[in-house]
Enzyme design. Structure first.
Site, short mmCIF file in Angstrom:
data_model
loop_
_atom_site.label_atom_id
_atom_site.label_comp_id
_atom_site.label_asym_id
_atom_site.label_seq_id
_atom_site.Cartn_x
_atom_site.Cartn_y
_atom_site.Cartn_z
N LYS A 75 0.73 -1.18 0.02
CA LYS A 75 0.10 -0.05 -0.06
C LYS A 75 0.95 1.11 0.08
CE LYS A 75 -4.12 1.34 2.79
NZ LYS A 75 -5.02 0.81 3.48
N LEU A 123 1.55 -5.64 3.34
CA LEU A 123 0.36 -6.21 3.71
C LEU A 123 0.28 -7.53 3.21
CD1 LEU A 123 -2.14 -3.40 3.09
CD2 LEU A 123 -1.34 -3.86 5.59
N GLU A 124 -0.39 -8.36 4.01
CA GLU A 124 -0.83 -9.81 3.47
C GLU A 124 -1.64 -9.43 2.25
OE1 GLU A 124 -3.47 -13.47 5.20
OE2 GLU A 124 -3.20 -11.83 6.33
N TYR A 125 -1.51 -10.51 1.30
CA TYR A 125 -2.07 -10.39 0.10
C TYR A 125 -3.51 -11.05 0.26
CZ TYR A 125 -3.51 -11.19 -4.92
OH TYR A 125 -4.02 -11.45 -6.02
N ALA A 126 -4.67 -10.27 -0.08
CA ALA A 126 -5.96 -10.85 -0.04
C ALA A 126 -6.28 -11.32 -1.56
CB ALA A 126 -6.81 -10.18 0.65
N ASP A 169 -14.96 0.03 13.32
CA ASP A 169 -15.32 0.11 12.05
C ASP A 169 -15.62 -0.97 11.22
OD1 ASP A 169 -15.95 2.09 10.15
OD2 ASP A 169 -14.03 2.38 9.19
N ASN A 174 -14.43 -2.80 4.76
CA ASN A 174 -13.23 -3.06 5.48
C ASN A 174 -12.83 -4.90 5.48
OD1 ASN A 174 -12.69 -0.51 5.64
ND2 ASN A 174 -13.63 -0.28 7.68
N ASP A 187 -8.13 -2.58 7.46
CA ASP A 187 -8.40 -1.16 7.93
C ASP A 187 -8.68 -0.77 9.45
OD1 ASP A 187 -8.64 1.16 5.92
OD2 ASP A 187 -9.82 -0.22 4.97
P1 ATP Z 1 -9.70 3.73 2.22
O1 ATP Z 1 -8.92 4.79 1.52
O2 ATP Z 1 -11.09 4.47 2.64
O3 ATP Z 1 -9.30 3.04 3.16
P2 ATP Z 1 -9.93 1.62 0.73
O4 ATP Z 1 -9.94 0.84 1.60
O5 ATP Z 1 -10.70 1.25 -0.72
O6 ATP Z 1 -10.35 3.01 0.75
P3 ATP Z 1 -7.32 0.99 0.37
O7 ATP Z 1 -7.32 0.27 1.83
O8 ATP Z 1 -6.14 1.82 0.05
O9 ATP Z 1 -8.37 1.87 0.33
O10 ATP Z 1 -7.20 -0.43 -0.65
C1 ATP Z 1 -7.74 0.12 -2.05
C2 ATP Z 1 -8.21 -1.14 -2.59
O11 ATP Z 1 -6.93 -2.21 -3.03
C3 ATP Z 1 -9.25 -1.90 -1.87
O12 ATP Z 1 -10.40 -1.70 -2.04
C4 ATP Z 1 -8.99 -3.34 -2.41
O13 ATP Z 1 -9.67 -3.56 -3.25
C5 ATP Z 1 -7.43 -3.51 -2.72
N1 ATP Z 1 -6.60 -4.07 -1.54
C6 ATP Z 1 -6.33 -3.41 -0.42
N2 ATP Z 1 -5.45 -4.07 0.35
C7 ATP Z 1 -5.36 -5.06 -0.27
C8 ATP Z 1 -4.81 -6.58 -0.24
N3 ATP Z 1 -4.10 -6.48 1.12
N4 ATP Z 1 -4.98 -7.66 -0.84
C9 ATP Z 1 -5.72 -7.56 -1.93
N5 ATP Z 1 -6.17 -6.29 -2.24
C10 ATP Z 1 -6.05 -5.23 -1.40
MG MG Z 2 -9.14 0.59 3.43
#
Ligand code: ATP
Ligand code: MG
Length: 303
Positions: A75, A123-126, A169, A174, A187
């Site tokens: 991220k 971060l761990e990859y989801a 939250d 999230n 989150d």
């Molecule tokens: P906010 O800025 O309000 O937190 P968000 O949660 O959508 O918004 P990010 O947490 O930056 O923003 O993540 C953006 C997007 O990237 C997510 O909506 C998701 O689709 C993808 N993503 C984030 N983290 C991961 C992860 N660890 N593994 C896979 N996809 C992810």
């Molecule tokens: Mg987020």
């Protein structure tokens, strides 16, 4: 865009990257393998793959640690913007909390690093992305799927609360999903250490418990309320207290004005009502949740 030299351009290379990544992440679970804890990461330690999504403060990329080939989500956040919006402290809180949590259903944060312009979270990859998208695609979940997710959530929150962390939250946006559709809570931006009782108004309106609407004291039972709202949203496809404006939502929350469509079973209704109680101390404790008859749908004999 981050350092172009570390971005994977060619198609062949890219395909190999994803094939390898796919087989690796399927096997890779945080317990079996882990990247070594380090506090001197730099961007050069990673090969950057496809963008996974955008958030308010930056982008998330699939990435692979060069040395171990371990797949992660990186991220990348804009420092200037974080400072401008006074979010840096909240981010650092998220980092501190998430880095210290180790649970199958909590998205791991392996570390973080900075350069002049960016903050990077490892971060761990989801593998299956966002819960929110799955819910939109399916419109609503079956009771069995809901029970499966709720059991994981209860487990993860029990762990958080044992570490004095309140998430505050919980909502589908999230929650991420691993390859086997296992929940990963992410989150932790709003979450706090529960050492002091706090009265800040935060979180998403639809998931706000009455005690937070009324700005009275709250404790880790706010997560129980959110779990009730989440369970409703999983089963019905939308949160229970939706209304045209803020005031009306507030009113519906404080009156616990809740209606169930016909397809929701008596057991499910009972559990939701036991989570959505006005008095926080009346909410069913996490430790008793799994004994509720709603979870009988997960029993082998009922399959
Ligand atoms: P906010 O800025 O309000 O937190 P968000 O949660 O959508 O918004 P990010 O947490 O930056 O923003 O993540 C953006 C997007 O990237 C997510 O909506 C998701 O689709 C993808 N993503 C984030 N983290 C991961 C992860 N660890 N593994 C896979 N996809 C992810
Ligand atoms: Mg987020």
């Amino acid at each position: 865009m981050i350092h172009s030299h570390s971005y994977i351009h060619s198609n062949d290379k890219e395909n190999a990257f994803y094939q390898d990544a796919y087989s690796k992440t399927k096997k890779q679970t945080y317990q079996e393998e882990d990247i070594q804890p380090r506090n001197d990461w730099t961007i050069n330690d990673f090969e950057i793959g496809k963008p996974l999504g955008c958030g308010k403060f930056g982008k998330v990329y699939m990435a692979r640690e060069r040395r171990t080939k371990f797949i992660v989500a990186l991220k990348v956040l804009d420092k200037k913007q974080l400072i401008k919006e006074k979010m840096l402290n909240q981010l650092l809180r998220e980092v501190e909390i998430q880095t210290n949590l180790r649970h199958k259903h909590i998205l791991r944060m392996y570390g973080h690093f900075f350069d002049d312009r960016k903050v990077y979270l490892i971060l761990e990859y989801a593998g299956r992305g966002e819960m929110y998208k799955l819910l939109i695609e399916k419109k609503r979940f079956t009771e069995k799927t809901t029970a499966f997710f709720m059991a994981s959530m209860a487990n993860a929150l029990l762990y958080c609360h044992s570490k004095n962390v309140i998430h505050r939250d919980i909502k589908p946006e999230n929650l991420l999903l691993g390859y086997t559709h296992d929940i990963k809570i992410s989150d932790f931006g709003w979450s706090v250490h529960a050492s002091s009782r706090r009265t800040t108004l935060c979180g998403t309106l639809d998931y706000l418990p009455p005690e937070m609407v009324q700005k009275t004291h709250y404790d880790n039972t706010v997560d129980l309320w959110c779990l009730g709202v989440l369970m409703y949203e999983f089963l019905v496809g939308q949160p229970p207290f939706m209304a045209d404006d803020k005031q009306a939502t507030f009113r519906r929350i404080t009156n616990i004005d809740i209606h169930f469509p016909d397809h929701v079973s008596e057991n499910a209704k009972d559990l939701i009502k036991r989570l959505l109680t006005k008095r926080p101390q009346d909410r069913i404790p996490l430790s008793e949740l799994s004994k509720h008859p709603f979870f009988h749908c997960l029993d082998k004999k009922n399959q």
